[in-house]
Design a protein around this motif. Sequence first.
Motif: not given
Length: 275
Positions: A50, A79, A111, A189, A191, A193, A231, A233, A267-268
């Motif tokens: 990050y 990580k 990670h 993740a 939520l 996203h 997360k 912001s 995500d991945w």
Amino acid sequence: MLGPFLKLNNGLKCPQFAYGSYMINRSKCFDSVYAALQAGYRHVDSAQMYFNEGDCGRAILQFMKDTGIKREEVWYTSKLNNLAGYSATLKSIDSSVKACGLGYIDLFLLHSPYGDRLGSWKALEEAVEAGKIRAIGVSNFGPHHIQQLLDHHPKIVPCVNQIELHPFCSQSKVVEYCQTKGIALAAYAPLAHGEKFGNKQLIGIANKYNKTEAQIMIRFLLQRGYIVLPKSSTPARIKGNGEVFDFELSKDEMHTLYNLDEDYHSDWNPCVSPL
Ligand SMILES: NC(=O)C1=CN([C@@H]2O[C@H](COP(=O)(O)OP(=O)(O)OC[C@H]3O[C@@H](n4cnc5c(N)ncnc54)[C@H](OP(=O)(O)O)[C@@H]3O)[C@@H](O)[C@H]2O)C=CC1
């Protein structure tokens, strides 16, 4: 502090509710982590990938200075990005400890399973012995990746597997495997996203409690017993995502939400990668 502690398999108590710091604009990271700490978060999730270990650490140190809370009252996770084997990982851990400026890292994870898992794990174990890290775990590991590690009789068994978890992604096989091995799950993740907001059942439950869909997703994961890492912001969302400790979902509602599973990965998903 928001929420309870979760006791890990090494006896350490980790705050179950955490702040995820992925993909925060570098200019906003310090302020966002600081706002999360002000709102009562006591666990910050960062990673080498990050590029914000320094920003997260500075925010924690500033908050400690401003409020008098002690280092041991905040849990900091990071990580390892590149599983480049024993020697390279030892150096990489030192860089992470230096970058955050916190003296030590509470939880350090591989990670993903990509790379030299066994050599890198040995370096993590050594860093625990040296007092640079307090707890070690993995992220995005499937049962076969963890089993391979366990088959090599590690000195330290992973205490956490951090994977994508939310009502639309239950990963039941990974979860059940980890639970039988005493490995805690951390939900990234949580939520999805925001990609699943609008789901009828989710909205119905949110309306009943006068909560947002985000709060219902977070509460569901907390009641499942996972560490949860939302997360944001956006200051109002950072605070709102923490307002999940004044209500409880019923058994039926937990069941309804669990049944929303559609193996949806926002995500991945390296958990399924071959050994
Ligand atoms: N180990 C791994 O491989 C991975 C780990 N992670 C960890 O998990 C954390 C969380 O996952 P992340 O990928 O960030 O995704 P999340 O599921 O936490 O979603 C974050 C997104 O949702 C938005 N959001 C947050 N709160 C709300 C709200 N109340 N209402 C509406 N929208 C909201 C955010 O927008 P905004 O910021 O604008 O408010 C952001 O766009 C990461 O930050 C990281 O720490 C994540 C992915 C992979």
